[in-house]
Design an enzyme around this catalytic site. Structure first.
Site, short mmCIF file in Angstrom:
data_model
loop_
_atom_site.label_atom_id
_atom_site.label_comp_id
_atom_site.label_asym_id
_atom_site.label_seq_id
_atom_site.Cartn_x
_atom_site.Cartn_y
_atom_site.Cartn_z
N LYS A 66 -7.24 1.60 -2.80
CA LYS A 66 -6.83 1.11 -1.48
C LYS A 66 -6.90 2.23 -0.45
CE LYS A 66 -5.32 -1.33 1.89
NZ LYS A 66 -4.07 -2.07 1.99
N SER A 108 0.87 -1.19 0.00
CA SER A 108 0.00 0.00 0.00
C SER A 108 0.90 1.23 0.00
CB SER A 108 -0.90 0.01 1.24
OG SER A 108 -1.81 -1.06 1.20
N LYS A 159 0.00 5.92 8.15
CA LYS A 159 0.68 6.13 6.88
C LYS A 159 -0.32 6.26 5.74
CE LYS A 159 1.46 2.91 4.30
NZ LYS A 159 1.73 1.69 3.52
#
Length: 299
Positions: free
Chosen positions: A174, A100, A242
């Protein structure tokens, strides 16, 4: 010509998610060479039939498909372009980045590999360790549709793949997934705070609303973690932060106001800054307990 089922796979990054994904590929009959920065994590897969490589470049030698499952865009870039992987790739190989990372970084990696005649697919996943172990991951694939179609059997061993658009589209999807996950974790955690403060049982509350409009995988899996106070990762809070930081960057680029995402990002930032980055993201409940002076809350 290499048959679909005999594609040689190099798997780079055999940590929390990468290890069970590798085992799924091995069980499906693919020959897999593994590498991890901490080689002991890759070595543990030799017993499952994997071949161990000492370096990332060695791992991709003669591979038809290279799968990366690393912590962030910098780690992916370092492995692909600083560790010699790009130079070691054979003509016709496909790089599938299932990490990701930020969409602009995925597009940059795709462009650099394209210059060398290497196809690139950004294919991040959702479903966590449970989905990786069961082979039921939701895979969001960005890139050339024909390349993705040619990887059907590889993806089938891992879960359900959906082509969502051109390069970078997998990563943007995502991020949207992570928005929903983070906001829903926050909603479930706040609800847990409310019902306990009002004298109800968190456990019975969760049972009562299952099957109703508030039902979700988050309520099912992470709601259970909150009730049982099991916060080993799973999905570490630092990685959730993140992803939310990447969402914020993309929102700024698109001039979007995302107030719910902003609030939950700030909560995760405070939680991680307080030393909880390695706790599962469902542990955001602990942050709410702390700011409400209810740190000794019980199920």
């Amino acid at each position: 010509m290499t048959s679909e089922q005999n594609k040689r796979i190099a798997f780079l990054g055999t940590g929390l998610m990468g290890a069970p994904m590798t085992r799924r590929l091995l069980a499906a009959g693919f020959p897999v060479t593994v590498w991890n920065r901490d080689l002991s994590k890759a070595e543990a897969l030799v017993g499952n039939g994997a071949t161990l490589a000492g370096t990332a470049a060695e791992a991709v030698n003669d591979a038809d498909v290279v799968i990366t499952m690393l912590s962030d865009g910098n780690a992916v870039g370092d492995v692909l372009f600083s560790a010699g992987v790009d130079n070691a790739l054979k003509s016709g190989a496909v790089v599938v980045d299932m990490s990701s990372i930020a969409p602009p970084i995925a597009k940059k990696h795709s462009a650099r590999l394209s210059e060398r005649g290497i196809a690139h697919v950004d294919a991040p996943v959702s479903g966590g360790v449970v989905g990786a172990e069961a082979g039921t991951l939701a895979i969001m694939a960005g890139g050339d549709v024909s390349v993705i179609a040619g990887l059907a059997n590889v993806f089938a061993a891992l879960g359900r793949v959906t082509h969502v658009g051109p390069s970078g589209a997998g990563q943007i999807c995502k991020l949207a997934n992570q928005q929903i996950v983070a906001i829903t974790i926050g909603a479930v955690a706040e609800a847990m705070m409310l019902v306990e403060a009002g004298g109800a049982s968190r456990e019975q509350f969760r049972e009562a609303i299952r099957g109703g409009f508030a039902e979700s995988r988050i309520l099912d899996l992470h709601g259970a973690r909150m009730v049982e106070r099991r916060f080993e990762p799973g999905g570490p809070s630092r990685l959730q932060l993140k992803d939310l930081n990447a969402v914020r960057a993309m929102a700024d680029e698109f001039s979007l106001a995302l107030p719910l995402t902003t609030e939950v990002r700030n909560a995760f930032e405070a939680f991680v800054d307080d030393g909880n980055g390695e706790k599962d993201h469902s542990a955001l409940l602990l942050h709410l307990e702390k700011i409400n002076n209810r740190e000794k809350g019980h199920p």
